[in-house]
Structure formats: C-alpha cells, structure tokens
Design a protein around this motif. Structure first.
Motif, mmCIF file in Angstrom:
data_model
loop_
_atom_site.group_PDB
_atom_site.id
_atom_site.type_symbol
_atom_site.label_atom_id
_atom_site.label_comp_id
_atom_site.label_asym_id
_atom_site.label_seq_id
_atom_site.Cartn_x
_atom_site.Cartn_y
_atom_site.Cartn_z
ATOM 1 N N GLN A 96 30.869 -25.347 23.247
ATOM 2 C CA GLN A 96 30.989 -24.932 21.853
ATOM 3 C C GLN A 96 29.724 -24.197 21.434
ATOM 4 O O GLN A 96 28.648 -24.446 21.975
ATOM 5 C CB GLN A 96 31.141 -26.155 20.938
ATOM 6 N N GLN B 286 30.070 -28.380 13.747
ATOM 7 C CA GLN B 286 31.305 -27.904 13.127
ATOM 8 C C GLN B 286 32.516 -28.474 13.856
ATOM 9 O O GLN B 286 33.518 -28.817 13.229
ATOM 10 C CB GLN B 286 31.366 -26.373 13.108
ATOM 11 N N ALA B 287 32.440 -28.588 15.163
ATOM 12 C CA ALA B 287 33.552 -29.182 15.922
ATOM 13 C C ALA B 287 33.791 -30.613 15.460
ATOM 14 O O ALA B 287 34.942 -31.043 15.300
ATOM 15 C CB ALA B 287 33.257 -29.134 17.417
ATOM 16 N N TYR C 33 32.350 -34.677 2.757
ATOM 17 C CA TYR C 33 33.805 -34.661 2.915
ATOM 18 C C TYR C 33 34.336 -36.084 3.033
ATOM 19 O O TYR C 33 35.301 -36.462 2.361
ATOM 20 C CB TYR C 33 34.199 -33.847 4.159
ATOM 21 N N TRP D 100 41.574 -35.969 14.364
ATOM 22 C CA TRP D 100 42.016 -35.703 15.732
ATOM 23 C C TRP D 100 42.453 -36.950 16.487
ATOM 24 O O TRP D 100 43.419 -36.903 17.245
ATOM 25 C CB TRP D 100 40.903 -35.034 16.526
ATOM 26 N N ARG E 53 33.014 -31.835 12.455
ATOM 27 C CA ARG E 53 33.603 -31.741 11.111
ATOM 28 C C ARG E 53 35.106 -31.481 11.220
ATOM 29 O O ARG E 53 35.909 -32.088 10.505
ATOM 30 C CB ARG E 53 32.941 -30.615 10.310
ATOM 31 N N ASN E 54 35.483 -30.584 12.108
ATOM 32 C CA ASN E 54 36.904 -30.285 12.313
ATOM 33 C C ASN E 54 37.643 -31.532 12.797
ATOM 34 O O ASN E 54 38.779 -31.782 12.383
ATOM 35 C CB ASN E 54 37.082 -29.158 13.328
ATOM 36 N N CYS E 55 36.997 -32.298 13.665
ATOM 37 C CA CYS E 55 37.579 -33.528 14.186
ATOM 38 C C CYS E 55 37.864 -34.505 13.049
ATOM 39 O O CYS E 55 38.950 -35.079 12.967
ATOM 40 C CB CYS E 55 36.626 -34.143 15.212
ATOM 41 N N GLN F 94 38.020 -33.843 9.709
ATOM 42 C CA GLN F 94 38.968 -33.296 8.738
ATOM 43 C C GLN F 94 40.392 -33.251 9.285
ATOM 44 O O GLN F 94 41.352 -33.427 8.540
ATOM 45 C CB GLN F 94 38.515 -31.911 8.295
ATOM 46 N N GLY F 95 40.529 -33.049 10.584
ATOM 47 C CA GLY F 95 41.852 -33.004 11.201
ATOM 48 C C GLY F 95 42.321 -34.344 11.722
ATOM 49 O O GLY F 95 43.427 -34.438 12.249
#
Length: 116
Positions: free
Chosen positions: A61, A66-67, A32, A76, A69-71, A73-74
């Motif tokens: 978690q 995955q958390a 990503y 954060w 990855r979300n960080c 992609q978002g």
C-alpha cells in the motif's frame, strides 16, 4: 512521485524508525469511530486483526493508515454490529478474534514468566 508502495512489515519498520505510532492519536479513524459509536477497545481489536492479516499477506500500500480507515469504515472483518442508540457490540466473528488475541496475550505473558 508520491509515497512508495510498501508491505505492512516494511511500513511498520519505517514508522518505528521514525518514532511514530502506526495509528497516531490524531488519526481521523478515532473521530469516525467516536461518531458512530465504535469504542477504542473495538478499534484496537480491529487494528490487531488488520495487522495480523496484512502481515500474513503480500499486499503493498501507499498509505496503510488510509487502508485501516477503510477497514474500519467498511467493517471488513464484521467484528461489531450497531443497533440504534447503542455503541458497537461484538459479533460472533468479533468475539472469536477477541478470544484469539486474549489467548495470544496469555501465552506471551506466560513465556515472559518462564524467561523465554
């Protein structure tokens, strides 16, 4: 049923015990980051900040990878910004985090030299 909910410290200990890396080289987060122009240096900076914040908290978690990855992609922590045709660059928040870890690293290497 499924993975247990773990705090960051417990999960990191479990990963180390299994002889794994927290974020292995084949993790999708690298693909990503490459696609959108986030360099590995910024990805590492984000990981260090993610880990620092999560270790200080009490969140649990099922999937810390995955958390993260979300960080990424978002975005954060708003560590970088993107401009058309260019790779990601540090924001003021990102530079602040970079300086924090640079100072931490310097302090740690100074302690090693003192036999601490």
């Amino acid at each position: 049923e499924g993975k247990p909910m773990l705090g960051m410290a417990s999960w990191l200990a479990q990963v180390a015990e299994a002889g794994e890396k927290a974020i292995p080289a084949d993790d999708p987060v690298y693909g990503y980051a490459a696609k959108v122009g986030i360099g590995e240096d910024l990805l590492l900076l984000c990981w260090r900040e993610f880990k620092r914040r999560q270790l200080a908290g009490s969140k649990r978690q099922k999937d810390w990878r995955q958390a993260f990855r979300n960080c990424v992609q978002g975005s954060w922590y708003r560590l970088w910004f993107l401009k058309g045709g260019e790779g990601a660059q540090l924001t003021s928040a990102g530079e602040q985090v970079r300086r924090f870890f640079e100072a931490e690293d310097e302090a740690a290497s100074g302690q090693e030299g003192q036999g601490a």
